[in-house]
Design a protein around this motif. Structure first.
Motif, PDB file in Angstrom:
ATOM      1  N   LEU A 112       0.863  -1.178   0.000  1.00 14.18           N
ATOM      2  CA  LEU A 112       0.000   0.000   0.000  1.00 14.18           C
ATOM      3  C   LEU A 112       0.897   1.224   0.000  1.00 14.18           C
ATOM      4  CD1 LEU A 112      -2.768   1.319   0.225  1.00 14.18           C
ATOM      5  CD2 LEU A 112      -2.643   1.026   2.716  1.00 14.18           C
ATOM      6  N   ARG A 132      -1.354  -1.509  -4.214  1.00 13.15           N
ATOM      7  CA  ARG A 132      -2.566  -0.703  -4.081  1.00 13.15           C
ATOM      8  C   ARG A 132      -2.113   0.733  -3.846  1.00 13.15           C
ATOM      9  NH1 ARG A 132      -3.653  -5.105  -5.229  1.00 13.15           N
ATOM     10  NH2 ARG A 132      -5.347  -6.461  -4.525  1.00 13.15           N
ATOM     11  N   ILE A 167      -8.914  -3.553   2.418  1.00  9.82           N
ATOM     12  CA  ILE A 167      -7.979  -4.488   1.789  1.00  9.82           C
ATOM     13  C   ILE A 167      -7.771  -5.710   2.681  1.00  9.82           C
ATOM     14  CG2 ILE A 167      -5.591  -4.787   1.026  1.00  9.82           C
ATOM     15  CD1 ILE A 167      -5.573  -1.843   0.227  1.00  9.82           C
TER      16      ILE A 167
END
Length: 505
Positions: A112, A132, A167
């Motif tokens: 992330l 992500r 997530i």
């Protein structure tokens, strides 16, 4: 009268509780359905017994996750919080990328990070690695060296929490690891996500600049005193205390940070590990020979904590005492670059090149003989490892990151003292390294140090050993609340008892 189709099948009704019509044999289809239900119930009971009482969804996820290659270790899925992650940059983005790619190689992990890094990461796919991206509107273009980046980092950590929790739920993440930024006073908020193991670090920033060298900060010393007070107050920082309480493992990048965090949690949770390393391909094949004049390199931001003025004073003094024996080069950008150029205009043998691309740094190390590292406050110092990998001896202050790296060989450590004594110590170390035999021995020690202790492969092996020893698998003995996870039809998994009752015939 019953419908003709039901009379033909011998059923007295259409829904649950229907009974066969007397004199009629139950259809073969009902026997098959009952057999399927009995087999499903047997599989459920066997799965629960083999998975320690897990629900069907959790047991299925555990069965689908591939077993680890070593020792039958249960598989894991990681969410890596890397606010800075860029393979084409140095400093924190470099650290974030290599932890995700090299240290976690072989694990299933989701990185992330900021949308600012998406272009650099677009073609960097590895097995088990996915990305992500998240950025606040209109702020994705901010570079990690922007003066407001620390403030944006705090805002980003607050706003990304719901997305990170989604997530974790959607991808069945078992472990959350906060990697970058590695600031000790703000560990982010991802430790608050329930149902996961939390790892923090390697974290730095527990160090403070030495009082004896406050002159290099000028008017900015008041700000450093405020920051030192904030670090001393970590024990009453609710975010730090929450992260330490939830963490299974905390990595401290240097001794100063370890001394601040270790008393705030249980013994053995905080372990020492440097956050950065070098790739094996970047290590020079053999030791180097010194040149005449000795070429001294300085790399860093032109800002007070890097003390560029110290090197300018060293170059000025050596230019008078040993004319032509040394050549100095300074590389970097920052707020003090123009001031440094003005001060260095009359210093013979000193060149200030300014900032250059990260890809050109290897050539800069190849064209130097020694690295002078004058930093007053640094978690580790990536440039120290980069110089050692190139076979360059390093002269640095004996504190913080330098004191973690150089005792194993390849450098000279100067005791922290008032500026005049420090400058004299740097000059003596550089003059000693100008001797060919001394320089050759230091270059060999630098390469031996980097190969033995500071390669990314060695860092990955040490981290995996700590991870397996300190962090138990989430599937065993963990009774913390979990977020609901979707089943096959998008419905949240029910508790095991309810699913068992529903599965029985």
């Amino acid at each position: 009268m019953l419908p003709r189709q039901l009379r033909r099948q011998g059923l007295a009704g259409r829904r649950g509780g229907a009974r066969p019509v007397p004199g009629r044999r139950p259809p073969a289809r009902s026997h098959a359905l009952r057999a399927v239900r009995r087999a499903r119930a047997r599989r459920l009971r066997a799965g629960r017994a083999g998975q320690g009482g897990l629900s069907r969804g959790a047991a299925r996820a555990a069965a689908e996750r591939p077993a680890a290659a070593e020792g039958g270790r249960m598989s894991r899925r990681f969410l890596l919080s890397c606010f800075a992650c860029d393979p084409d940059a140095g400093s924190e983005p470099y650290v974030g990328w290599h932890w995700a790619k090299t240290v976690y190689a072989g694990e299933r992990r989701i990185v992330l990070t900021r949308r600012h890094h998406e272009a650099a990461l677009a073609g960097r796919r590895c097995r088990g690695l996915s990305f992500r991206y998240f950025d606040l509107p209109f702020l994705s273009g901010l570079d990690h060296r922007h003066r407001l980046m620390k403030l944006y980092y705090i805002l980003w950590q607050i706003c990304v929490l719901p997305y990170a929790a989604w997530i974790v739920w959607r991808e069945r993440v078992t472990h959350v690891h906060h990697l970058t930024y590695n600031a000790v006073d703000f560990p982010g908020l991802l430790w608050a996500i329930p149902g996961t193991r939390f790892l923090w670090g390697p974290v730095g920033g527990g160090q403070t600049p030495p009082e004896a060298l406050r002159a290099y900060y000028g008017a900015g010393w008041r700000r450093q005193r405020w920051r030192a007070a904030m670090k001393a107050a970590l024990r009453i920082n609710p975010l730090v205390r929450g992260a330490l309480a939830r963490a299974d493992l905390v990595l401290a990048a240097n001794a100063e940070t370890e001394r601040r965090l270790a008393p705030l949690t249980r013994p053995g949770k905080v372990r020492r590990m440097l956050e950065t390393a070098v790739l094996p391909a970047a290590i020079a094949p053999g030791p180097r020979a010194a040149h005449r004049p000795l070429r001294v390199l300085w790399v860093g931001r032109f800002e007070p904590r890097k003390a560029p003025g110290m090197l300018i004073q060293i170059a000025r003094t050596l230019g008078v005492r040993a004319p032509g024996a040394f050549a100095f080069t300074m590389i970097g950008g920052g707020e003090m670059l123009a001031e440094a150029r003005a001060r260095a205009a009359d210093v013979p043998g000193l060149e200030i090149r300014g900032e250059i691309p990260f890809a050109e740094m290897r050539a800069a190390y190849a064209g130097a003989d020694v690295l002078a590292f004058t930093s007053l406050q640094d978690t580790s110092g990536n440039v120290v490892l980069e110089a050692l990998a190139a076979g360059l001896p390093v002269v640095a202050l004996d504190h913080q990151g330098s004191a973690e790296i150089l005792p194993a060989g390849g450098g000279r450590l100067i005791p922290v003292a008032p500026p005049v004594r420090v400058i004299v110590g740097f000059m003596a170390a550089l003059q000693a390294l100008a001797e060919p035999e001394t320089y050759a021995a230091a270059s060999r020690a630098a390469l031996a140090n980097i190969r033995a202790h500071h390669g990314w492969d060695a860092r990955a092996a040490a981290f995996r050993a700590l991870l397996d020893a300190k962090v138990a698998p989430l599937d065993q003995g963990d009774h913390r609340p979990r977020l609901p996870r979707r089943g096959k039809r998008g419905v949240a998994d029910q508790p095991p008892a309810a699913k068992s009752a529903r599965a029985m015939p």
